[in-house]
Design an enzyme around this catalytic site. Structure first.
Site, PDB file in Angstrom:
ATOM      1  N   ASP A 202       0.843  -1.181   0.000  1.00  9.37           N
ATOM      2  CA  ASP A 202       0.000   0.000   0.000  1.00  9.37           C
ATOM      3  C   ASP A 202       0.895   1.253   0.000  1.00  9.37           C
ATOM      4  O   ASP A 202       1.882   1.306  -0.738  1.00  9.37           O
ATOM      5  CB  ASP A 202      -0.951  -0.062   1.203  1.00  9.37           C
ATOM      6  CG  ASP A 202      -2.029   1.002   1.193  1.00  9.37           C
ATOM      7  OD1 ASP A 202      -3.038   0.808   0.484  1.00  9.37           O
ATOM      8  OD2 ASP A 202      -1.870   2.024   1.877  1.00  9.37           O
ATOM      9  N   TRP A 203       0.584   2.252   0.832  1.00  6.86           N
ATOM     10  CA  TRP A 203       1.395   3.469   0.861  1.00  6.86           C
ATOM     11  C   TRP A 203       2.828   3.211   1.308  1.00  6.86           C
ATOM     12  O   TRP A 203       3.723   4.010   1.051  1.00  6.86           O
ATOM     13  CB  TRP A 203       0.745   4.516   1.769  1.00  6.86           C
ATOM     14  CG  TRP A 203      -0.076   5.509   1.005  1.00  6.86           C
ATOM     15  CD1 TRP A 203      -1.434   5.509   0.845  1.00  6.86           C
ATOM     16  CD2 TRP A 203       0.406   6.641   0.283  1.00  6.86           C
ATOM     17  NE1 TRP A 203      -1.818   6.575   0.059  1.00  6.86           N
ATOM     18  CE2 TRP A 203      -0.700   7.290  -0.291  1.00  6.86           C
ATOM     19  CE3 TRP A 203       1.670   7.176   0.060  1.00  6.86           C
ATOM     20  CZ2 TRP A 203      -0.592   8.438  -1.064  1.00  6.86           C
ATOM     21  CZ3 TRP A 203       1.784   8.323  -0.713  1.00  6.86           C
ATOM     22  CH2 TRP A 203       0.667   8.942  -1.267  1.00  6.86           C
TER      23      TRP A 203
ATOM     24  N   TRP B 293     -13.123   4.701  -2.172  1.00  5.54           N
ATOM     25  CA  TRP B 293     -12.352   4.789  -0.939  1.00  5.54           C
ATOM     26  C   TRP B 293     -11.914   6.222  -0.669  1.00  5.54           C
ATOM     27  O   TRP B 293     -12.007   6.713   0.458  1.00  5.54           O
ATOM     28  CB  TRP B 293     -11.157   3.847  -1.016  1.00  5.54           C
ATOM     29  CG  TRP B 293     -10.040   4.100  -0.052  1.00  5.54           C
ATOM     30  CD1 TRP B 293      -8.730   4.274  -0.363  1.00  5.54           C
ATOM     31  CD2 TRP B 293     -10.116   4.178   1.380  1.00  5.54           C
ATOM     32  NE1 TRP B 293      -7.985   4.464   0.777  1.00  5.54           N
ATOM     33  CE2 TRP B 293      -8.815   4.406   1.862  1.00  5.54           C
ATOM     34  CE3 TRP B 293     -11.169   4.089   2.279  1.00  5.54           C
ATOM     35  CZ2 TRP B 293      -8.526   4.551   3.206  1.00  5.54           C
ATOM     36  CZ3 TRP B 293     -10.881   4.239   3.647  1.00  5.54           C
ATOM     37  CH2 TRP B 293      -9.576   4.456   4.090  1.00  5.54           C
TER      38      TRP B 293
ATOM     39  N   ASP C 135      -7.314  -8.103  -4.582  1.00  2.00           N
ATOM     40  CA  ASP C 135      -7.244  -6.690  -4.214  1.00  2.00           C
ATOM     41  C   ASP C 135      -7.734  -5.840  -5.387  1.00  2.00           C
ATOM     42  O   ASP C 135      -7.034  -5.718  -6.394  1.00  2.00           O
ATOM     43  CB  ASP C 135      -5.824  -6.279  -3.837  1.00  2.00           C
ATOM     44  CG  ASP C 135      -5.744  -4.802  -3.467  1.00  2.00           C
ATOM     45  OD1 ASP C 135      -6.779  -4.248  -3.033  1.00  2.00           O
ATOM     46  OD2 ASP C 135      -4.669  -4.197  -3.610  1.00  2.00           O
TER      47      ASP C 135
ATOM     48  N   HIS D 192      -6.626  -6.956   0.273  1.00  3.89           N
ATOM     49  CA  HIS D 192      -5.660  -5.857   0.185  1.00  3.89           C
ATOM     50  C   HIS D 192      -4.565  -5.997   1.234  1.00  3.89           C
ATOM     51  O   HIS D 192      -3.391  -5.795   0.946  1.00  3.89           O
ATOM     52  CB  HIS D 192      -6.386  -4.524   0.352  1.00  3.89           C
ATOM     53  CG  HIS D 192      -5.490  -3.335   0.218  1.00  3.89           C
ATOM     54  ND1 HIS D 192      -4.834  -3.019  -0.946  1.00  3.89           N
ATOM     55  CD2 HIS D 192      -5.115  -2.381   1.115  1.00  3.89           C
ATOM     56  CE1 HIS D 192      -4.108  -1.926  -0.773  1.00  3.89           C
ATOM     57  NE2 HIS D 192      -4.256  -1.527   0.468  1.00  3.89           N
TER      58      HIS D 192
END
Length: 309
Positions: free
Chosen positions: A119-120, A160, A246, A276
């Protein structure tokens, strides 16, 4: 910049999180990190979480990787976990997060790094690796991106982003639980909510989706393009281990494999039955992949010299 610090009592008796806290300061901000395993070896595994989680996400992976003889460093990004939390959403930017993580890596003088990111954690970590190549020996990513404002974001991401900005009920544990295939236990849900006593602590969690570059004029695009220039010539091992379920980052593993020379010839993995947050759905599997990846792609003498100098 006004900062909040989550009271320590919020983290007492967390389920399956026995790690001693460590702290360093970057730009006047206290950053928390886990530091487990050997400190004598050449290999350091830097695990970067994403949005809206914290180092708790890696709790099941850390003992496996550290137990294989590696040093594992897992920080909480600024605004998350036990790290300080700027109060205003304007206090956060893509560039600031890169500088905070780069400052953290430099403060601890980490070298011979295997970046593990999702992710980030990947959006930030890949930039840090590209801009500090001499410190990184290999990369293993899952469910992440490095966008340059081209193409159309997925519908799942757009929903999101809207939710994160506008929903009055922004329960962190529910967000994470909804992005896993398995249902989290009550103790796990409590741990994900622990860093956020109330909404005033959630500025970082709310703002992150809006920082993803979705248009060519986004201020983060030039830096991401420079990072892609670096990765287009990146010959160090680069492994993808994306999940099969995901909807947000689907397809990005193919992009990384196609464009990065260091990804060629490796046995890339699709983690089955994972959403995810692969660290929740397939933690042991991804940890085992990381250990094997490091063992199979041990640093050459030239790479080791570059990372040590």
């Amino acid at each position: 910049m006004r900062l909040l610090r989550t009271p320590d009592k919020r983290f007492e008796e967390l389920e399956d999180y026995p790690f001693a806290p460590n702290y360093c300061e970057v730009d006047g901000i206290r950053i928390h990190y886990i530091d487990e395993g050997s400190t004598d070896g050449a290999e350091t595994v830097l695990m970067l979480h994403g949005e809206p989680s914290w180092s708790y996400l890696y709790r099941k992976m850390i003992p496996i990787v550290a137990g294989a003889g590696f040093r594992v460093i897992a920080p909480d990004l600024v605004g998350f976990g036990k790290s300080d939390k700027p109060v205003e959403m304007d206090d956060y930017s893509y560039e600031k997060h890169i500088n905070w993580v780069a400052g953290f890596v430099q403060a601890l003088d980490l070298k011979n790094i295997t970046l593990v990111a999702q992710d980030w954690g990947g959006n930030i970590g890949l930039r840090v690796a590209a801009e500090n190549q001499e410190r990184f020996g290999r990369i293993c990513i899952s469910n992440t991106t490095l966008p340059i404002g081209k193409g159309s974001p997925t519908e799942a991401f757009l929903r999101w982003r809207t939710f994160s900005q506008k929903s009055p009920d922004f329960d962190i544990a529910t967000v994470i639980n909804n992005a896993c295939l398995r249902s989290l236990a009550p103790g796990e849900l409590a741990a994900y909510n622990a860093p956020f006593p109330d909404d005033s602590y959630k500025a970082g969690a709310r703002v992150f989706p809006s920082l993803v570059p979705t248009t060519p004029d986004d201020p983060a695009v030039p830096g991401n393009k420079k990072a892609w220039d670096v990765f287009s010539a990146w010959n160090k091992p680069f492994l993808t281990a994306f999940s099969d379920s995901d909807p947000i980052t689907r397809g990005w593993d193919a992009i990384f494999r196609k464009k990065i020379p260091g990804a060629q010839g490796l046995e890339h993995v699709t983690l089955e039955n994972a959403g995810h947050f692969v660290q929740e759905d397939q933690s042991e599997k991804w940890a085992e992949i990381i250990v094997k990846f490091i063992q199979d792609t041990g640093l050459s003498k030239n790479q080791e010299a570059l990372c040590l100098n």
